[in-house]
Design a protein around this motif. Structure first.
Motif, PDB file in Angstrom:
ATOM      1  N   HIS A 247     -35.151 -48.685  25.713  1.00 14.65           N
ATOM      2  CA  HIS A 247     -36.418 -47.796  25.902  1.00 14.65           C
ATOM      3  C   HIS A 247     -36.165 -46.431  25.485  1.00 14.65           C
ATOM      4  O   HIS A 247     -34.806 -46.047  25.553  1.00 14.65           O
ATOM      5  N   PRO A 248     -36.839 -45.776  24.560  1.00 15.19           N
ATOM      6  CA  PRO A 248     -36.560 -44.392  24.080  1.00 15.19           C
ATOM      7  C   PRO A 248     -36.049 -43.382  25.315  1.00 15.19           C
ATOM      8  O   PRO A 248     -35.112 -42.428  24.949  1.00 15.19           O
ATOM      9  N   CYS A 287     -48.439 -43.790  28.368  1.00 10.25           N
ATOM     10  CA  CYS A 287     -47.034 -43.797  28.685  1.00 10.25           C
ATOM     11  C   CYS A 287     -46.601 -42.702  29.467  1.00 10.25           C
ATOM     12  O   CYS A 287     -46.948 -41.737  28.821  1.00 10.25           O
ATOM     13  N   PHE A 289     -43.754 -41.293  29.309  1.00 11.27           N
ATOM     14  CA  PHE A 289     -42.886 -40.652  28.495  1.00 11.27           C
ATOM     15  C   PHE A 289     -43.495 -40.110  27.094  1.00 11.27           C
ATOM     16  O   PHE A 289     -42.646 -39.507  26.253  1.00 11.27           O
ATOM     17  N   ALA A 290     -44.730 -40.128  27.017  1.00  9.24           N
ATOM     18  CA  ALA A 290     -45.349 -39.976  25.618  1.00  9.24           C
ATOM     19  C   ALA A 290     -45.015 -38.562  24.995  1.00  9.24           C
ATOM     20  O   ALA A 290     -44.877 -38.245  23.944  1.00  9.24           O
ATOM     21  N   CYS A 293     -41.314 -38.439  23.828  1.00  5.20           N
ATOM     22  CA  CYS A 293     -40.937 -39.704  22.807  1.00  5.20           C
ATOM     23  C   CYS A 293     -40.912 -39.381  21.508  1.00  5.20           C
ATOM     24  O   CYS A 293     -42.164 -39.014  20.820  1.00  5.20           O
ATOM     25  N   HIS A 295     -40.959 -41.486  19.233  1.00  2.00           N
ATOM     26  CA  HIS A 295     -41.555 -42.787  18.624  1.00  2.00           C
ATOM     27  C   HIS A 295     -43.143 -42.913  19.077  1.00  2.00           C
ATOM     28  O   HIS A 295     -43.629 -43.940  18.631  1.00  2.00           O
ATOM     29  N   CYS A 296     -43.653 -41.989  19.841  1.00  2.00           N
ATOM     30  CA  CYS A 296     -44.909 -41.993  20.417  1.00  2.00           C
ATOM     31  C   CYS A 296     -45.912 -42.244  19.321  1.00  2.00           C
ATOM     32  O   CYS A 296     -46.112 -41.745  18.223  1.00  2.00           O
ATOM     33  N   MET A 297     -46.953 -43.310  19.640  1.00  2.00           N
ATOM     34  CA  MET A 297     -48.194 -43.756  18.788  1.00  2.00           C
ATOM     35  C   MET A 297     -49.455 -43.521  19.541  1.00  2.00           C
ATOM     36  O   MET A 297     -49.125 -43.229  20.666  1.00  2.00           O
ATOM     37  N   CYS A 300     -49.720 -45.304  22.845  1.00  2.00           N
ATOM     38  CA  CYS A 300     -48.939 -44.665  23.842  1.00  2.00           C
ATOM     39  C   CYS A 300     -49.748 -43.575  24.574  1.00  2.00           C
ATOM     40  O   CYS A 300     -49.447 -43.572  25.922  1.00  2.00           O
ATOM     41  N   PRO A 305     -47.732 -48.876  29.084  1.00  2.00           N
ATOM     42  CA  PRO A 305     -47.146 -50.087  29.014  1.00  2.00           C
ATOM     43  C   PRO A 305     -46.805 -50.910  30.170  1.00  2.00           C
ATOM     44  O   PRO A 305     -46.160 -50.210  30.964  1.00  2.00           O
ATOM     45  N   CYS A 318     -42.350 -50.644  27.186  1.00  2.00           N
ATOM     46  CA  CYS A 318     -42.992 -49.728  26.113  1.00  2.00           C
ATOM     47  C   CYS A 318     -43.487 -50.360  25.003  1.00  2.00           C
ATOM     48  O   CYS A 318     -43.392 -51.594  24.819  1.00  2.00           O
ATOM     49  N   HIS A 319     -44.314 -49.839  24.315  1.00  2.00           N
ATOM     50  CA  HIS A 319     -45.169 -50.267  23.245  1.00  2.00           C
ATOM     51  C   HIS A 319     -44.608 -50.639  21.972  1.00  2.00           C
ATOM     52  O   HIS A 319     -44.851 -51.494  21.194  1.00  2.00           O
ATOM     53  N   LEU A 320     -43.540 -50.224  21.669  1.00  2.00           N
ATOM     54  CA  LEU A 320     -42.495 -50.435  20.578  1.00  2.00           C
ATOM     55  C   LEU A 320     -42.044 -51.927  20.634  1.00  2.00           C
ATOM     56  O   LEU A 320     -42.072 -52.497  19.345  1.00  2.00           O
TER      57      LEU A 320
END
Ligand code: SF4
Length: 321
Positions: A247-248, A287, A289-290, A293, A295-297, A300, A305, A318-320
């Motif tokens: 997790h990031p 999320c 943490f968005a 983060c 890596h946020c998409m 998210c 997630p 996590c969506h990753l």
């Protein structure tokens, strides 16, 4: 794996914090849908920044708080909805060691009365109380001549030992250790941790070890859960988590741990989190943490997630992945 001692399912702990401008009730979502299992005899470390909800989880599990929603299945019985009277028999089997040994002991009571108090409340015979107090004092490394003294006469480490003796008086099966060493001198911390480990081996207890000290959690825990803003975001066996964090947020948290080996320290890179921490009052969807983060998409920001098992015993939200 044996059967779990405690199954925590979708635990929610919300606290009312008044109304907003439009008169709508506002709630602080300290814990918002946390699920995990605790197995007999294990130490489960719960980590995360201050305010992430880890202490609230501990307090809810020993029913110092009545959960807003969710289940705490203790050896087959859901103790979450029980009222004060119904929960009493379980309280005896579950205890808490508090962070601040100064604040958690009554200054007007002698050490002997503090340790004996839980047994007196259960109306145990006086000779059994005296024998148990003498046994506990020895187990936690205090002396018999300490029994008639008052908490202010002791150092921080000794006061924490008194608190531990009181917590163990009723032979608990499950103990929440809430930052038990963070108020102590560094020189004393290892002694208290070693003592907790020895007592666990002697008495076969299960610990929930709540801490922001990641090195100590690695030392004492069998499995570790990482919390962020009221959610569990990653959970794995200790060495798996520390060597293969996914997790990031876990990666950022672990990157801040000092490394003793200068070569390894030179290779490591600290991840500095940017962005604001959302308020646990009316948090945004998606999320938790968005906002911080890297890596946020788009997904998210929309969908929370869920926790999934990504490899045996390793759970991630996590969506990753
Ligand atoms: Fe980052 Fe998205 Fe994973 Fe949340 S779900 S940690 S925002 S990548």
């Amino acid at each position: 794996m044996p059967s779990p001692m405690i199954e925590v399912r979708s635990l929610r702990m919300y606290f009312p914090v008044g109304n907003n401008l439009f008169g709508k009730r506002r709630q602080l979502k300290a814990v918002d849908g946390v699920s995990f299992d605790l197995y007999p005899g294990e130490t489960f470390g719960l980590v995360g920044e201050s305010g992430c909800g880890k202490t609230t989880v501990g307090r809810a599990l020993v029913r110092l708080y009545k959960p807003t929603d969710g289940q705490i299945i203790y050896q087959g019985t859901d103790i979450a909805p029980l009222d004060e009277k119904e929960v009493q028999p379980y309280r005896r089997r579950m205890q808490m060691i508090f962070q601040d040994p100064y604040a958690s002991l009554n200054p007007r009571m002698t050490v002997s009365s503090i340790i004996a108090e839980p047994m007196k409340l259960q109306q145990a015979p006086q000779d059994a109380i005296d024998a148990r107090v003498a046994e506990l004092v020895e187990q936690v490394g205090l002396k018999k001549d300490h029994l008639n003294r008052y908490p202010h006469e002791f150092s921080g480490g000794q006061r924490q030992r008194i608190g531990i003796a009181r917590a163990l008086a009723m032979h608990p099966e499950f103990v929440v250790c809430d930052e038990p060493i963070s108020a102590l001198d560094v020189s004393i911390q290892a002694q208290v941790i070693n003592m907790l480990e020895e007592l666990q081996q002697q008495m076969g207890m299960t610990y929930l070890f709540v801490s922001h000290d990641l090195s100590m959690v690695r030392h004492i825990s069998h499995r570790v859960g990482v919390m962020y803003l009221g959610h569990m975001v990653e959970l794995a066996e200790v060495e798996e988590l520390y060597s293969n964090m996914l997790h990031p947020y876990t990666q950022a948290l672990m990157s801040a741990v000092p490394i003793a080996d200068p070569d390894l320290a030179a290779q490591s890179r600290r991840i500095v989190l940017q962005g604001d921490v959302p308020q646990p009052i009316d948090p945004p969807p998606g999320c938790p943490f968005a906002s911080r983060c890297r890596h946020c998409m788009p997904v998210c920001r929309e969908a929370l997630p869920g926790m999934r098992e990504v490899s045996p015993g390793h759970y991630l939200a996590c969506h990753l992945k």
